[in-house]
Write a protein that holds these residues in place. Structure first.
Motif, PDB file in Angstrom:
ATOM      1  N   MET A   1       0.807  -1.204   0.000  1.00 39.45           N
ATOM      2  CA  MET A   1       0.000   0.000   0.000  1.00 39.45           C
ATOM      3  C   MET A   1       0.844   1.260   0.000  1.00 39.45           C
ATOM      4  N   ILE A   2       2.028   1.186   0.551  1.00 40.19           N
ATOM      5  CA  ILE A   2       2.825   2.412   0.662  1.00 40.19           C
ATOM      6  C   ILE A   2       4.038   2.416  -0.252  1.00 40.19           C
ATOM      7  N   GLU A   3       4.213   1.341  -1.019  1.00 41.42           N
ATOM      8  CA  GLU A   3       5.371   1.274  -1.897  1.00 41.42           C
ATOM      9  C   GLU A   3       5.380   2.457  -2.858  1.00 41.42           C
ATOM     10  N   ASP A   4       6.491   3.129  -2.941  1.00 41.95           N
ATOM     11  CA  ASP A   4       6.679   4.290  -3.824  1.00 41.95           C
ATOM     12  C   ASP A   4       5.765   5.460  -3.492  1.00 41.95           C
ATOM     13  N   ALA A   5       5.228   5.510  -2.281  1.00 44.92           N
ATOM     14  CA  ALA A   5       4.351   6.624  -1.894  1.00 44.92           C
ATOM     15  C   ALA A   5       5.184   7.889  -1.695  1.00 44.92           C
ATOM     16  N   ASP A   6       4.707   9.001  -2.214  1.00 45.86           N
ATOM     17  CA  ASP A   6       5.353  10.293  -2.012  1.00 45.86           C
ATOM     18  C   ASP A   6       4.924  10.918  -0.692  1.00 45.86           C
ATOM     19  N   GLU A   7       3.713  10.586  -0.275  1.00 43.52           N
ATOM     20  CA  GLU A   7       3.137  11.162   0.935  1.00 43.52           C
ATOM     21  C   GLU A   7       2.198  10.140   1.551  1.00 43.52           C
ATOM     22  N   ILE A   8       2.203  10.038   2.886  1.00 45.19           N
ATOM     23  CA  ILE A   8       1.331   9.093   3.581  1.00 45.19           C
ATOM     24  C   ILE A   8       0.479   9.875   4.564  1.00 45.19           C
ATOM     25  N   THR A   9      -0.833   9.656   4.503  1.00 44.06           N
ATOM     26  CA  THR A   9      -1.773  10.290   5.413  1.00 44.06           C
ATOM     27  C   THR A   9      -2.516   9.207   6.171  1.00 44.06           C
ATOM     28  N   VAL A  10      -2.569   9.326   7.492  1.00 47.11           N
ATOM     29  CA  VAL A  10      -3.280   8.377   8.340  1.00 47.11           C
ATOM     30  C   VAL A  10      -4.655   8.961   8.647  1.00 47.11           C
ATOM     31  N   ASN A  11      -5.697   8.159   8.435  1.00 50.68           N
ATOM     32  CA  ASN A  11      -7.069   8.562   8.736  1.00 50.68           C
ATOM     33  C   ASN A  11      -7.509   7.903  10.038  1.00 50.68           C
ATOM     34  N   PHE A  12      -7.974   8.704  10.990  1.00 48.51           N
ATOM     35  CA  PHE A  12      -8.432   8.190  12.273  1.00 48.51           C
ATOM     36  C   PHE A  12      -9.949   8.023  12.263  1.00 48.51           C
ATOM     37  N   THR A  13     -10.469   7.215  13.187  1.00 49.42           N
ATOM     38  CA  THR A  13     -11.902   6.928  13.219  1.00 49.42           C
ATOM     39  C   THR A  13     -12.753   8.147  13.534  1.00 49.42           C
ATOM     40  N   ASP A  14     -12.167   9.182  14.149  1.00 40.94           N
ATOM     41  CA  ASP A  14     -12.940  10.394  14.440  1.00 40.94           C
ATOM     42  C   ASP A  14     -12.986  11.343  13.251  1.00 40.94           C
ATOM     43  N   GLY A  15     -12.392  10.936  12.124  1.00 43.40           N
ATOM     44  CA  GLY A  15     -12.403  11.750  10.920  1.00 43.40           C
ATOM     45  C   GLY A  15     -11.171  12.624  10.757  1.00 43.40           C
ATOM     46  N   SER A  16     -10.330  12.708  11.766  1.00 44.49           N
ATOM     47  CA  SER A  16      -9.123  13.528  11.653  1.00 44.49           C
ATOM     48  C   SER A  16      -8.061  12.778  10.845  1.00 44.49           C
ATOM     49  N   MET A  17      -7.090  13.533  10.343  1.00 44.06           N
ATOM     50  CA  MET A  17      -6.017  12.962   9.531  1.00 44.06           C
ATOM     51  C   MET A  17      -4.686  13.546   9.988  1.00 44.06           C
ATOM     52  N   ALA A  18      -3.599  12.814   9.731  1.00 39.04           N
ATOM     53  CA  ALA A  18      -2.259  13.283  10.078  1.00 39.04           C
ATOM     54  C   ALA A  18      -1.263  12.711   9.085  1.00 39.04           C
ATOM     55  N   LYS A  19      -0.207  13.437   8.853  1.00 36.84           N
ATOM     56  CA  LYS A  19       0.877  12.970   7.987  1.00 36.84           C
ATOM     57  C   LYS A  19       1.707  11.933   8.742  1.00 36.84           C
ATOM     58  N   ALA A  20       2.259  10.969   8.008  1.00 38.49           N
ATOM     59  CA  ALA A  20       3.060   9.914   8.626  1.00 38.49           C
ATOM     60  C   ALA A  20       4.340   9.697   7.835  1.00 38.49           C
ATOM     61  N   THR A  21       5.354   9.201   8.523  1.00 36.50           N
ATOM     62  CA  THR A  21       6.607   8.813   7.876  1.00 36.50           C
ATOM     63  C   THR A  21       6.856   7.338   8.141  1.00 36.50           C
ATOM     64  N   ILE A  22       7.530   6.681   7.218  1.00 39.18           N
ATOM     65  CA  ILE A  22       7.808   5.248   7.324  1.00 39.18           C
ATOM     66  C   ILE A  22       9.006   5.024   8.249  1.00 39.18           C
ATOM     67  N   ILE A  23       8.823   4.171   9.248  1.00 43.85           N
ATOM     68  CA  ILE A  23       9.899   3.795  10.163  1.00 43.85           C
ATOM     69  C   ILE A  23      10.508   2.461   9.739  1.00 43.85           C
ATOM     70  N   GLY A  24       9.663   1.529   9.284  1.00 46.50           N
ATOM     71  CA  GLY A  24      10.152   0.219   8.856  1.00 46.50           C
ATOM     72  C   GLY A  24       9.137  -0.477   7.978  1.00 46.50           C
TER      73      GLY A  24
END
Length: 80
Positions: A1-24
């Protein structure tokens, strides 16, 4: 799902979103560990003590495999 992703956004159950970085990444299981930077504490689940497990105990796994949405898997410990 994240292979070659330029940007990753995490969607939470309350509708909020946040940017994420890959750790592993683990290609064999198609899993990734992401770091999410938010300005407020995120709720966390307290892990059980696996040393206290006994044969016959019920166990549960909660997750979101392959983007299916909240899933729950139940099982019974059958061997040490």
């Amino acid at each position: 799902m994240i292979e070659d992703a330029d940007e990753i956004t995490v969607n939470f159950t309350d509708g909020s979103m946040a940017k994420a970085t890959i750790i592993g990444i683990d290609d064999k299981t198609d899993l990734a560990v992401l770091k999410v930077d938010v300005s407020h504490p995120l709720p966390a689940v307290q892990f059980g003590d696996s040393r206290a497990l006994r044969i016959g105990d019920w166990v549960m796994a909660v997750g979101n495999p392959f983007g299916f949405g909240g899933t729950v898997t139940l099982g019974i410990v059958s061997a040490p």
